[in-house]
Structures are given as C-alpha cells and as structure tokens.
Design a protein around this motif. Structure first.
Motif, PDB file in Angstrom:
ATOM      1  N   GLN A  62       4.863  11.002   3.073  1.00 54.59           N
ATOM      2  CA  GLN A  62       5.894  11.806   2.422  1.00 54.59           C
ATOM      3  C   GLN A  62       6.931  12.352   3.399  1.00 54.59           C
ATOM      4  N   ARG A  66       9.462   6.031   4.619  1.00 52.94           N
ATOM      5  CA  ARG A  66       8.954   5.190   3.527  1.00 52.94           C
ATOM      6  C   ARG A  66       8.550   5.996   2.292  1.00 52.94           C
ATOM      7  N   LYS A  67       8.908   7.262   2.221  1.00 44.55           N
ATOM      8  CA  LYS A  67       8.425   8.126   1.151  1.00 44.55           C
ATOM      9  C   LYS A  67       8.835   7.669  -0.244  1.00 44.55           C
ATOM     10  N   HIS A  68       9.906   6.887  -0.371  1.00 42.92           N
ATOM     11  CA  HIS A  68      10.345   6.414  -1.689  1.00 42.92           C
ATOM     12  C   HIS A  68       9.723   5.066  -2.039  1.00 42.92           C
ATOM     13  N   SER A  69       8.919   4.510  -1.130  1.00 42.33           N
ATOM     14  CA  SER A  69       8.223   3.245  -1.395  1.00 42.33           C
ATOM     15  C   SER A  69       6.775   3.528  -1.784  1.00 42.33           C
ATOM     16  N   LYS A  70       6.022   2.466  -2.011  1.00 45.14           N
ATOM     17  CA  LYS A  70       4.652   2.618  -2.497  1.00 45.14           C
ATOM     18  C   LYS A  70       3.715   3.184  -1.438  1.00 45.14           C
ATOM     19  N   GLY A 113       6.150   0.003   2.068  1.00 40.42           N
ATOM     20  CA  GLY A 113       5.557   1.327   1.970  1.00 40.42           C
ATOM     21  C   GLY A 113       4.438   1.560   2.970  1.00 40.42           C
TER      22      GLY A 113
END
Length: 407
Positions: A62, A66-70, A113
């Motif tokens: 978070q 990569r927080k917006h990926s899986k 992610g």
C-alpha cells in the motif's frame, strides 16, 4: 533496542491496518516496511507463528508504487506439493490428469502487483528453482508448456523457520534465500513487547463485547501481571484466543489471576521476563538467578569437600582395629560389620549382620559360626535357603559348615 520515534506516518499505518502496540521492535519493523515500500526490492519477513507477519506485506504494497495493482497472498504450506507449481505458475490444458482447461497461475494474475508468499520455507526444491528464475529474470513457464512468459511482480515472503538452518540442512536453496532476503524484516514475538500485551488484551475483550453485545471484562492488577509474565508461545493469536474465552465465560466480571489461570495452558506459572515500560529489555533478573544458583552450588561443593577431608583425617588417625571393624549403634540392636562379609560376597561388602548385645565380646570366628548356626536353625537346615538369607553361595556355606563343625 533504542526507542523509535513514532511519526505520524507510522501512527497512520498502525491505524489503517489495525496494528496495536508501541514496543520499539514493532515500531522499528513498521518503519522499516514503510521505508522499503517505494523501493522495488524483494523482502523476507521472519518471526514466530502468530506474531502478525501478514500485516507487513500489506504495508509494503500500500505504501509502494504498486498499490493500485493486485495484491495476492499465497500460503505455500497449505498447497499440496503436487499442485504447487500449477498454482503459482499456471498450467496448460492436458498438462496432467484433471487439467481440462488452461489456467493462469498467481504470478500471471498478479502481474504488475505484489505477491505475498507466506511459509515460503515449505516450497519444494523444484518450485524453489522456478521461483529463483522469476526473481532473477521475471520469466516463468506454465506446467505442460514450452513457452516462456514474463511477469513484472514484487515478491514479499514470510517464514517462521530459521532459514540459515534450512539452508545448511539442504531444505532451502542458498541462492534463493539471498535473493529473497534483499531486505530482511523481523517481527518481534509477543513476549518481548511488554505492555503491548495489555493493550491487545483490552482491544480483544472490547471487540468481543461489541461484536456479541455482551458486557466487557476487566483484568485486575494480578491478572494483568500474569498476562505480562506468561510466555505466549502462540503469540498474538494465542492471546486473542484466551481473551475471547475469558470474555465469553466471565462476561461483565473483573477477572483475577485465579480466574485467568483456568484459561491458560499447563505451565502458566513458568513466567519469562518481559520488556520494561521503557521498552528496553533488562537481563538483571536472569543474571541474579544465575548468580544465586552458582553461589549455592559453590557452597555445597565447599561443604562436601570439607566433609570428605574431615573423614579422610579421621580414618588416618583412627586405630587399626577401629578401621577394620567400625561399629554402628542402631535401636535395639548392636550391628557389626565384619571382613567375613567380603569372603561371603565381595559385591555385597556393605551388608551388616545382627548380633545380640550380649554376644558383642565374641571373637570374629565365633561370631561368624553363631550367625551361620542361627540362620540354619531359622531355615530348618535348608542350606539353599540359608545361603540366600546370608547372601552367599551354597559352596561357601558348605565350606563354612564343615569348617565350624555344623554338619
């Protein structure tokens, strides 16, 4: 450990992920996770089972790019060895019995992610080789396929196993260990978190009361001390289990040490030192116990040495006849030890023979003759029984009977 300043960012992370506690080691671990999050490196999280290792990969994901990926969490220890490669890397149709269609693996699903590999030490060696290739080049091959695929993924792994010992024993690849542990993050056990134990206990009891609409419990000072001193081998998970049991069966009560002890497993009285309120562990109590043990042992050894020395001096100054025939007084009986015993049975040299006080002036031969005679009378002449009673061989008994004219 030096106390760590709790910044607003750390407080925010603790609040966001429900982490309770102010122990310096815990705060340092959170700070380390936040610091490494923006840097796309592999992270290995270590710590005992039940310490809450699963929160840290979420923090890393978070607070990273990569927080917006899986984000996918995989429990490697819960997947059978025969299907672990298929689960992680996918398989093609017909690759094995039951593969009725192609399937994506976790590494393909989480492309771009983060993937969290919990209990990574449980991976088979063949799967470890595949994982190493992914970490080094981002490439993998599905089970039953010959096509190389690429994935852009960040790997965070966790284990409660001593990885260096696993490497030494050949259960884990050394190259994979160093590749996974680019950044190492250790989560402290509950017993080293001091007053965090009380904070967690209050939280668990309040959450339970709110969830099931029951009156909350409170812990008196003695119960609180017991919570602090219990070693908690199951860590936070075990504490939550115990508190919820107490919250159910003692709802609305003030719980004392006696009531709490009923919910703790055997051995609850064996306490371990915990962190002081400052969060700095003190070993003064352990040192004091060890020193006391050493002093007691030294006193006992000195006393034993003095006793042996006194006995040695006494034996050297005693007359020869006293050394050969020491006499011990016992209630109602005068007991003599005779060299005759070593003739009967050298092994049983400590055996004594009872003689009446009135016979105490008898010679050694007369004493031996009288002892054998009385034994024969008690056993009605049965020589085998007599020999058994005297703890000598029948052959020796026959010789003595003949020698003393007792036939």
């Amino acid at each position: 450990m030096k106390p760590v300043d709790i910044s607003a960012e750390i407080q925010q992370a603790k609040s966001r992920f429900g982490i309770v506690g102010n122990a310096p080691a815990l705060t340092a671990a959170i700070q380390r996770a936040i610091r490494v999050a923006p840097i796309d490196l592999s992270v290995l999280i270590t710590g005992e089972s039940g310490t809450g290792k699963e929160f840290f990969p979420q923090i890393i994901h978070q607070y990273g790019a990569r927080k917006h990926s899986k984000y996918i969490a995989v429990n490697c220890g819960a997947i059978p060895e025969g299907t672990i490669d298929s689960e992680l890397f996918g398989h093609e149709k017909g690759a094995f019995t039951g593969a009725v269609a192609s399937r994506k693996g976790y590494f393909e699903e989480a492309d771009g992610g983060t993937i969290f590999l919990d209990e990574v030490a449980e991976l088979p060696l063949t799967t470890q080789a595949r994982l190493l290739r992914v970490l080094e080049s981002g490439e993998f091959i599905k089970v039953g396929s010959s096509t190389v695929q690429r994935t852009n993924i960040r790997v965070v792994a966790a284990t409660n196993v001593d990885m260096l010992k696993a490497v030494e024993s050949g259960k884990f690849r050394e190259d994979l260990y160093y590749r996974l542990s680019t950044i190492h993050l250790n989560v402290p056990p509950l017993r080293e978190r001091g007053n965090d134990i009380l904070l967690l206990a209050r939280k668990f009891s309040a959450d339970f009361a709110e969830r099931y609409r029951m009156p909350a419990i409170e812990f008196d000072p003695e119960a609180s001390e017991m919570l602090l001193r219990f070693p908690w081998p199951g860590n936070v998970r075990q504490l939550k289990n115990v508190v919820e049991q107490v919250a159910l069966f003692d709802a609305g009560n003030t719980v004392g040490a006696r009531e709490l002890s009923q919910y703790l497993p055997a051995g609850a009285g064996i306490y371990t030192p915990t962190i002081a309120e400052s969060g700095i562990h003190s070993y003064s109590a352990e040192r004091e116990v060890l020193f006391n043990m050493i002093f007691r042992m030294r006193e006992e050894i000195d006393s034993l040495r003095a006793s042996i020395s006194a006995m040695s001096r006494q034996s050297q100054t005693a007359p020869a006849y006293e050394q050969a025939q020491p006499v011990m007084e016992m209630p109602g009986t005068l007991v003599k030890y005779s060299p005759m015993e070593s003739v009967f049975n050298p092994v049983a040299s400590s055996r004594v023979m009872p003689i009446d006080a009135e016979d105490s002036g008898m010679t050694l031969e007369a004493t031996e003759r009288e002892t054998i005679k009385r034994a024969l009378e008690r056993n009605e002449g049965r020589r085998k029984a007599t020999a058994t009673e005297l703890n000598i061989s029948e052959r020796t008994l026959y010789r003595k009977i003949k020698e003393y004219g007792l036939e």
